[in-house]
Scaffold this motif. Structure first.
Motif, PDB file in Angstrom:
ATOM      1  N   GLY A 187      47.351  35.710  31.637  1.00 33.60           N
ATOM      2  CA  GLY A 187      48.509  36.609  31.742  1.00 33.60           C
ATOM      3  C   GLY A 187      48.434  37.449  33.010  1.00 33.60           C
ATOM      4  O   GLY A 187      49.412  37.577  33.749  1.00 33.60           O
ATOM      5  N   VAL A 188      47.264  38.008  33.274  1.00 32.44           N
ATOM      6  CA  VAL A 188      47.101  38.855  34.464  1.00 32.44           C
ATOM      7  C   VAL A 188      47.359  38.024  35.728  1.00 32.44           C
ATOM      8  O   VAL A 188      48.040  38.472  36.660  1.00 32.44           O
ATOM      9  CB  VAL A 188      45.677  39.486  34.483  1.00 32.44           C
ATOM     10  N   ALA A 189      46.828  36.795  35.729  1.00 33.90           N
ATOM     11  CA  ALA A 189      46.989  35.931  36.911  1.00 33.90           C
ATOM     12  C   ALA A 189      48.464  35.638  37.195  1.00 33.90           C
ATOM     13  O   ALA A 189      48.834  35.385  38.344  1.00 33.90           O
ATOM     14  CB  ALA A 189      46.220  34.626  36.701  1.00 33.90           C
ATOM     15  N   SER A 190      49.289  35.705  36.141  1.00 27.67           N
ATOM     16  CA  SER A 190      50.700  35.368  36.348  1.00 27.67           C
ATOM     17  C   SER A 190      51.528  36.590  36.786  1.00 27.67           C
ATOM     18  O   SER A 190      52.713  36.471  37.065  1.00 27.67           O
ATOM     19  CB  SER A 190      51.278  34.751  35.069  1.00 27.67           C
ATOM     20  N   ILE A 191      50.896  37.759  36.841  1.00 29.91           N
ATOM     21  CA  ILE A 191      51.635  38.958  37.279  1.00 29.91           C
ATOM     22  C   ILE A 191      51.536  39.072  38.800  1.00 29.91           C
ATOM     23  O   ILE A 191      50.439  38.990  39.371  1.00 29.91           O
ATOM     24  CB  ILE A 191      51.085  40.239  36.597  1.00 29.91           C
ATOM     25  N   LYS A 192      52.695  39.265  39.434  1.00 28.15           N
ATOM     26  CA  LYS A 192      52.764  39.264  40.903  1.00 28.15           C
ATOM     27  C   LYS A 192      51.791  40.293  41.498  1.00 28.15           C
ATOM     28  O   LYS A 192      51.754  41.440  41.068  1.00 28.15           O
ATOM     29  CB  LYS A 192      54.197  39.604  41.324  1.00 28.15           C
ATOM     30  N   GLY A 193      50.992  39.860  42.447  1.00 28.77           N
ATOM     31  CA  GLY A 193      50.109  40.768  43.171  1.00 28.77           C
ATOM     32  C   GLY A 193      48.744  40.948  42.528  1.00 28.77           C
ATOM     33  O   GLY A 193      47.843  41.522  43.130  1.00 28.77           O
ATOM     34  N   MET A 194      48.567  40.460  41.298  1.00 24.63           N
ATOM     35  CA  MET A 194      47.269  40.642  40.634  1.00 24.63           C
ATOM     36  C   MET A 194      46.429  39.382  40.828  1.00 24.63           C
ATOM     37  O   MET A 194      46.949  38.273  40.821  1.00 24.63           O
ATOM     38  CB  MET A 194      47.458  40.860  39.131  1.00 24.63           C
ATOM     39  N   LYS A 195      45.130  39.591  40.954  1.00 24.11           N
ATOM     40  CA  LYS A 195      44.261  38.431  41.196  1.00 24.11           C
ATOM     41  C   LYS A 195      43.140  38.373  40.168  1.00 24.11           C
ATOM     42  O   LYS A 195      42.535  39.392  39.839  1.00 24.11           O
ATOM     43  CB  LYS A 195      43.613  38.551  42.581  1.00 24.11           C
ATOM     44  N   VAL A 196      42.848  37.159  39.709  1.00 29.41           N
ATOM     45  CA  VAL A 196      41.700  36.958  38.828  1.00 29.41           C
ATOM     46  C   VAL A 196      41.154  35.553  39.053  1.00 29.41           C
ATOM     47  O   VAL A 196      41.926  34.608  39.200  1.00 29.41           O
ATOM     48  CB  VAL A 196      42.068  37.238  37.342  1.00 29.41           C
ATOM     49  N   ASP A 197      39.846  35.458  39.140  1.00 27.81           N
ATOM     50  CA  ASP A 197      39.224  34.143  39.321  1.00 27.81           C
ATOM     51  C   ASP A 197      38.962  33.557  37.929  1.00 27.81           C
ATOM     52  O   ASP A 197      38.002  33.944  37.247  1.00 27.81           O
ATOM     53  CB  ASP A 197      37.915  34.291  40.109  1.00 27.81           C
ATOM     54  N   LEU A 198      39.823  32.626  37.533  1.00 22.31           N
ATOM     55  CA  LEU A 198      39.741  32.101  36.163  1.00 22.31           C
ATOM     56  C   LEU A 198      38.439  31.348  35.896  1.00 22.31           C
ATOM     57  O   LEU A 198      37.982  31.292  34.753  1.00 22.31           O
ATOM     58  CB  LEU A 198      40.942  31.191  35.881  1.00 22.31           C
ATOM     59  N   SER A 199      37.821  30.815  36.941  1.00 22.78           N
ATOM     60  CA  SER A 199      36.584  30.047  36.721  1.00 22.78           C
ATOM     61  C   SER A 199      35.448  30.967  36.257  1.00 22.78           C
ATOM     62  O   SER A 199      34.451  30.516  35.704  1.00 22.78           O
ATOM     63  CB  SER A 199      36.173  29.311  37.997  1.00 22.78           C
ATOM     64  N   LEU A 200      35.624  32.274  36.514  1.00 24.46           N
ATOM     65  CA  LEU A 200      34.557  33.210  36.121  1.00 24.46           C
ATOM     66  C   LEU A 200      34.831  33.847  34.758  1.00 24.46           C
ATOM     67  O   LEU A 200      34.027  34.632  34.260  1.00 24.46           O
ATOM     68  CB  LEU A 200      34.388  34.289  37.189  1.00 24.46           C
ATOM     69  N   VAL A 201      35.974  33.526  34.177  1.00 26.66           N
ATOM     70  CA  VAL A 201      36.280  34.076  32.848  1.00 26.66           C
ATOM     71  C   VAL A 201      35.713  33.103  31.817  1.00 26.66           C
ATOM     72  O   VAL A 201      36.355  32.136  31.419  1.00 26.66           O
ATOM     73  CB  VAL A 201      37.800  34.286  32.661  1.00 26.66           C
ATOM     74  N   GLN A 202      34.486  33.351  31.437  1.00 25.19           N
ATOM     75  CA  GLN A 202      33.781  32.410  30.557  1.00 25.19           C
ATOM     76  C   GLN A 202      33.585  32.992  29.164  1.00 25.19           C
ATOM     77  O   GLN A 202      33.588  32.274  28.173  1.00 25.19           O
ATOM     78  CB  GLN A 202      32.421  32.066  31.188  1.00 25.19           C
ATOM     79  N   THR A 203      33.390  34.289  29.092  1.00 29.81           N
ATOM     80  CA  THR A 203      33.104  34.889  27.778  1.00 29.81           C
ATOM     81  C   THR A 203      34.120  35.994  27.478  1.00 29.81           C
ATOM     82  O   THR A 203      35.306  35.692  27.424  1.00 29.81           O
ATOM     83  CB  THR A 203      31.633  35.361  27.699  1.00 29.81           C
ATOM     84  N   ASN A 204      33.690  37.218  27.274  1.00 33.38           N
ATOM     85  CA  ASN A 204      34.637  38.246  26.813  1.00 33.38           C
ATOM     86  C   ASN A 204      34.931  39.321  27.856  1.00 33.38           C
ATOM     87  O   ASN A 204      35.408  40.394  27.506  1.00 33.38           O
ATOM     88  CB  ASN A 204      34.126  38.898  25.517  1.00 33.38           C
ATOM     89  N   ILE A 205      34.581  39.037  29.114  1.00 25.36           N
ATOM     90  CA  ILE A 205      34.842  40.037  30.164  1.00 25.36           C
ATOM     91  C   ILE A 205      35.791  39.429  31.207  1.00 25.36           C
ATOM     92  O   ILE A 205      35.625  38.262  31.579  1.00 25.36           O
ATOM     93  CB  ILE A 205      33.521  40.505  30.821  1.00 25.36           C
ATOM     94  N   VAL A 206      36.764  40.240  31.620  1.00 26.02           N
ATOM     95  CA  VAL A 206      37.692  39.785  32.674  1.00 26.02           C
ATOM     96  C   VAL A 206      37.630  40.807  33.799  1.00 26.02           C
ATOM     97  O   VAL A 206      37.909  41.990  33.591  1.00 26.02           O
ATOM     98  CB  VAL A 206      39.153  39.705  32.153  1.00 26.02           C
ATOM     99  N   MET A 207      37.247  40.352  34.986  1.00 26.93           N
ATOM    100  CA  MET A 207      37.303  41.207  36.179  1.00 26.93           C
ATOM    101  C   MET A 207      38.548  40.787  36.947  1.00 26.93           C
ATOM    102  O   MET A 207      38.708  39.597  37.231  1.00 26.93           O
ATOM    103  CB  MET A 207      36.077  40.971  37.066  1.00 26.93           C
ATOM    104  N   PHE A 208      39.393  41.740  37.249  1.00 25.65           N
ATOM    105  CA  PHE A 208      40.579  41.371  38.032  1.00 25.65           C
ATOM    106  C   PHE A 208      40.870  42.402  39.112  1.00 25.65           C
ATOM    107  O   PHE A 208      40.341  43.521  39.092  1.00 25.65           O
ATOM    108  CB  PHE A 208      41.801  41.154  37.127  1.00 25.65           C
ATOM    109  N   GLU A 209      41.705  41.978  40.066  1.00 28.08           N
ATOM    110  CA  GLU A 209      42.080  42.876  41.159  1.00 28.08           C
ATOM    111  C   GLU A 209      43.524  43.305  40.969  1.00 28.08           C
ATOM    112  O   GLU A 209      44.397  42.464  40.826  1.00 28.08           O
ATOM    113  CB  GLU A 209      41.944  42.151  42.507  1.00 28.08           C
ATOM    114  N   PRO A 210      43.768  44.612  40.990  1.00 24.15           N
ATOM    115  CA  PRO A 210      45.157  45.078  40.921  1.00 24.15           C
ATOM    116  C   PRO A 210      45.852  44.796  42.261  1.00 24.15           C
ATOM    117  O   PRO A 210      45.194  44.430  43.226  1.00 24.15           O
ATOM    118  CB  PRO A 210      45.006  46.574  40.661  1.00 24.15           C
ATOM    119  N   PRO A 211      47.169  44.977  42.321  1.00 26.83           N
ATOM    120  CA  PRO A 211      47.863  44.715  43.585  1.00 26.83           C
ATOM    121  C   PRO A 211      47.262  45.520  44.737  1.00 26.83           C
ATOM    122  O   PRO A 211      46.798  46.645  44.528  1.00 26.83           O
ATOM    123  CB  PRO A 211      49.294  45.167  43.295  1.00 26.83           C
TER     124      PRO A 211
END
Ligand code: TLP
Length: 346
Positions: A267-291
């Motif tokens: 969901g975050v990856a689909s929001i304009k300007g937000m970035k997340v490396d899906l290959s690193l989302v393996q367990t229960n933590i999501v690191m993402f970059e805001p716009p």
């Protein structure tokens, strides 16, 4: 507006079954090793980790500290990944209380450390140098986004460390998340490490506690040191009872947290300007970059105002952690709120 708290899996409350078990727990004085429930928990933990014995401690921080204190001497050097929890988030306890210096080797984005770089950081015999005596690994790697270390990788790192007479401590605060992701028993993931600890109070939902596991001699040393730092807990069976349920009943459900994390990340990856490396989302933590136009702390503050809570790990990053107390519709709702808030700033 319902608050959706994605700060940490540490916020999970005990289940009703845990509360019942706590109420009924048989207790004794654990400093005399006479609490039957603690003894049962320690035995179970040692079995699960494939080690001779285990020690119940109040926190992951104390388990890691006791591992370092037990495995080193004042003045030694220990090797840690640049994103290690022991290095970042334990108030420098290993240095302050253990008198060890921390030699940092870069963690790669997937949570591993390059084996050659780790080997190069081991001190040679030289009158000027402190002895390197311990390597610490972390599985899952929290600050790398809950990434897992495979059994093969851990084996290779431990073989390398042992060939230089170093001990290896594995901070397995979330090792059961790695077990669930890889489909490999935690005991196998911890097998080559001399010592391993894991937390009961994260995704497993117990209110308090961690288990530090290793050889009989190691646990005897750690037990004495636990007393030294004030961690002798008397009728601790009351909390150990919840820990037994955490280990026996709560591991399988971690897969749900992993699904929630993936749902959030997609969901975050689909929001304009937000970035997340899906290959690193393996367990229960999501690191993402805001716009780009928004500082991460400002994004977190803005979302706090919208009832979605995150933590700030530094840099241009935001951390979300999924757990038993957020379900799939909460994640959907969080995504709607993020989308609205971000769009409002463009
Ligand atoms: N991690 C907490 C915070 O301290 C950051 C969290 O919310 O993730 N090792 C690892 C890998 C951990 O993630 C943690 C807790 C610990 C050790 C310490 O456990 P506690 O909080 O029980 O002292």
């Amino acid at each position: 507006m319902k608050t959706i708290d994605l700060r940490s899996d540490t916020i999970t409350h005990p289940t009703d079954e845990m509360r019942n078990a706590m109420y009924k727990a048989e207790v004794g004085d654990d400093v005399f090793c006479e609490d039957p429930t603690v003894n049962r928990l320690e035995k179970l933990a040692a079995q699960k980790m494939g080690k001779q014995e285990a020690l119940f401690t109040p926190s992951g921080t104390m388990s890691n500290l006791l591992a370092v204190l037990s495995e080193t001497r004042h003045g030694d050097e220990i090797i840690l990944g640049s994103e290690a929890h022991i290095y970042w988030n334990e108030v420098g306890g290993s240095a302050a209380l253990g008198g060890v210096s921390m030699r940092i080797v870069e963690n790669l984005p997937d949570g591993t450390i390059d084996i050659r770089k780790a080997e190069e950081s081991i001190r040679s015999q030289n009158i000027h140098y402190p002895p390197t005596t311990l390597l610490c690994l972390e599985n899952t790697q929290n600050r790398c986004g809950g990434t897992v270390l495979t059994a093969e990788y851990t084996r290779a790192m431990c073989d390398m460390a042992h060939s230089h007479s170093l001990k290896v401590h594995l901070d397995g605060a979330r090792i059961f998340n790695a077990e669930v992701f890889l489909g490999v028993p935690a005991a196998k993931l911890a097998e080559p490490a001399d010592t391993v600890c894991f937390c009961l109070s994260k995704g497993l939902s117990a209110p308090v506690g961690s288990l530090l596991c290793g050889s009989t001699e190691f646990v005897a040393r750690a037990r004495k040191l636990r007393k030294m730092v004030g961690g002798g807990m008397r009728q601790a069976g009351v909390i150990a009872a919840a820990g037994i349920i955490a280990i026996e009943k709560m591991v399988g459900r971690l897969a749900e947290d992993h699904e929630s994390a993936r749902q959030l990340a997609l969901g975050v990856a689909s929001i304009k300007g937000m970035k997340v490396d899906l290959s690193l989302v393996q367990t229960n933590i999501v690191m993402f970059e805001p716009p780009e136009h928004m500082e991460a702390p400002s994004f977190i503050k803005m979302m706090l105002g919208n009832g979605v809570l995150f933590t700030y790990p530094g840099g241009h990053r935001v951390r979300a952690t999924t757990h038993r107390m957020v379900n799939s519709s909460d994640i959907d709702e969080a995504l709607v709120r993020i989308q609205k808030a971000v769009t409002g700033t463009i």
